[in-house]
Design a protein around this motif. Sequence first.
Motif, PDB file in Angstrom:
ATOM      1  N   PRO A 209       0.812  -1.221   0.000  1.00  0.00           N
ATOM      2  CA  PRO A 209       0.000   0.000   0.000  1.00  0.00           C
ATOM      3  C   PRO A 209       0.849   1.277   0.000  1.00  0.00           C
ATOM      4  O   PRO A 209       0.494   2.266  -0.647  1.00  0.00           O
ATOM      5  N   THR A 210       1.980   1.251   0.721  1.00  0.00           N
ATOM      6  CA  THR A 210       2.865   2.425   0.746  1.00  0.00           C
ATOM      7  C   THR A 210       3.482   2.660  -0.618  1.00  0.00           C
ATOM      8  O   THR A 210       3.546   3.805  -1.107  1.00  0.00           O
ATOM      9  N   LEU A 211       3.933   1.589  -1.253  1.00  0.00           N
ATOM     10  CA  LEU A 211       4.506   1.726  -2.589  1.00  0.00           C
ATOM     11  C   LEU A 211       3.463   2.220  -3.585  1.00  0.00           C
ATOM     12  O   LEU A 211       3.766   3.037  -4.471  1.00  0.00           O
ATOM     13  N   ALA A 212       2.233   1.752  -3.450  1.00  0.00           N
ATOM     14  CA  ALA A 212       1.165   2.194  -4.351  1.00  0.00           C
ATOM     15  C   ALA A 212       0.884   3.684  -4.164  1.00  0.00           C
ATOM     16  O   ALA A 212       0.678   4.417  -5.146  1.00  0.00           O
ATOM     17  N   ARG A 213       0.883   4.135  -2.925  1.00  0.00           N
ATOM     18  CA  ARG A 213       0.668   5.564  -2.663  1.00  0.00           C
ATOM     19  C   ARG A 213       1.816   6.389  -3.213  1.00  0.00           C
ATOM     20  O   ARG A 213       1.615   7.460  -3.803  1.00  0.00           O
ATOM     21  N   PHE A 214       3.030   5.915  -3.033  1.00  0.00           N
ATOM     22  CA  PHE A 214       4.226   6.563  -3.572  1.00  0.00           C
ATOM     23  C   PHE A 214       4.090   6.710  -5.091  1.00  0.00           C
ATOM     24  O   PHE A 214       4.248   7.811  -5.649  1.00  0.00           O
ATOM     25  N   ARG A 215       3.744   5.630  -5.754  1.00  0.00           N
ATOM     26  CA  ARG A 215       3.620   5.634  -7.214  1.00  0.00           C
ATOM     27  C   ARG A 215       2.523   6.604  -7.667  1.00  0.00           C
ATOM     28  O   ARG A 215       2.697   7.364  -8.616  1.00  0.00           O
ATOM     29  N   GLU A 216       1.403   6.586  -6.943  1.00  0.00           N
ATOM     30  CA  GLU A 216       0.261   7.420  -7.325  1.00  0.00           C
ATOM     31  C   GLU A 216       0.556   8.910  -7.161  1.00  0.00           C
ATOM     32  O   GLU A 216       0.130   9.732  -7.985  1.00  0.00           O
ATOM     33  N   ARG A 217       1.297   9.278  -6.120  1.00  0.00           N
ATOM     34  CA  ARG A 217       1.481  10.684  -5.792  1.00  0.00           C
ATOM     35  C   ARG A 217       2.813  11.262  -6.252  1.00  0.00           C
ATOM     36  O   ARG A 217       3.047  12.468  -6.118  1.00  0.00           O
ATOM     37  N   ALA A 218       3.698  10.421  -6.770  1.00  0.00           N
ATOM     38  CA  ALA A 218       5.026  10.889  -7.185  1.00  0.00           C
ATOM     39  C   ALA A 218       4.923  11.928  -8.293  1.00  0.00           C
ATOM     40  O   ALA A 218       4.114  11.816  -9.214  1.00  0.00           O
ATOM     41  N   VAL A 219       5.771  12.949  -8.202  1.00  0.00           N
ATOM     42  CA  VAL A 219       5.837  14.033  -9.185  1.00  0.00           C
ATOM     43  C   VAL A 219       7.255  14.068  -9.750  1.00  0.00           C
ATOM     44  O   VAL A 219       8.239  13.992  -8.999  1.00  0.00           O
ATOM     45  N   SER A 220       7.370  14.171 -11.056  1.00  0.00           N
ATOM     46  CA  SER A 220       8.688  14.199 -11.677  1.00  0.00           C
ATOM     47  C   SER A 220       9.487  15.412 -11.197  1.00  0.00           C
ATOM     48  O   SER A 220       8.924  16.470 -10.904  1.00  0.00           O
TER      49      SER A 220
END
Length: 233
Positions: free
Chosen positions: A138-149
Motif C-alpha cells: 500500500p505504501t509503494l502504491a501511494r508513492f507511485r500514485e502521488r510521485a511528481v517528476s
Amino acid sequence: MARILLVPGFWLGAWAWDEVAEQLRSFGDEVTALTLPGLDPDDPDRLSATLETQARAIVDAAGESAVLVAHSGGGAAAYMATGLAPERFSRVVYADSAPIPEGHTLIPALGDVPDFPLPQTWKEVEDMGNSLAGLDEPTLARFRERAVSVPAGVAGRPVTLSDSAARLKVPTTVICCSYPSELVQRLRDAGEVPIFRELRDLDAEYLDLPTGHWPMWSKPAELAELIHEAAGR
C-alpha cells in the motif's frame, strides 16, 4: 519545543512527512512540511524550478530560525540554503541524505530532457541505490500514485554554493538509514563518494536508524524521535 522545517526528497511533496509531523507535534514541536518548488503537481510553471529556487524557498520557510530536516535529494537544496542564510538554521538534520558539494549533479546522465520521473519499476529505483526496505505494497502504491517528476533544473544541474563558509558552522546531524554510520564515515574519510565528501568539513554527529531509504514511511515514530532529540541539542 523546537521549530522544525521538513523538506522531502525527489518525487515527494509535504505529504510524505505526514506521520513524522504528527509525531513531532505530539512532542510539542512546531512543524512545517514544505513542498519544494517544482514538486507541486498543480503548479503550471513547476518545470522551471531550479536548485536555487528551492534553496530560497527553504530560507523563506525557515523564518527567523528553524531546525531544517532534509531527506534524500532534498539535501542539495537544503545545504545550499544554509549557505544563503546560515543564521536561520539552528541545526540541519540529513535523513538518509547528506550536504551535497559544489559542482555535484544528482542525476548527471539526465541530458536535455525536461524532468526526471519516478522510474517505471521498483527494481530501477533500487538499482539507483535506494533501498525499499520496510515499505509495504500500500505504501509503494501511494508513492507511485502521488510521485511528481523532478524538474531538470533540480535533478540535472550542478550544486552551487555561496562563497561564505558560515554554512560549515551550522550544527549538523546525519541520520543513517540505508548505510550504517560507520560506513558513511569511512566513505566520508576516503573522499571517493561525492555525496559524502562535504561531511569532511562539518563537525557532524551520526545516528543510526537501520531501515530503507524512506524512513518517514518505514519507521516514522523512530525517525521523529531522533529528529526531536537532535532538535533539542
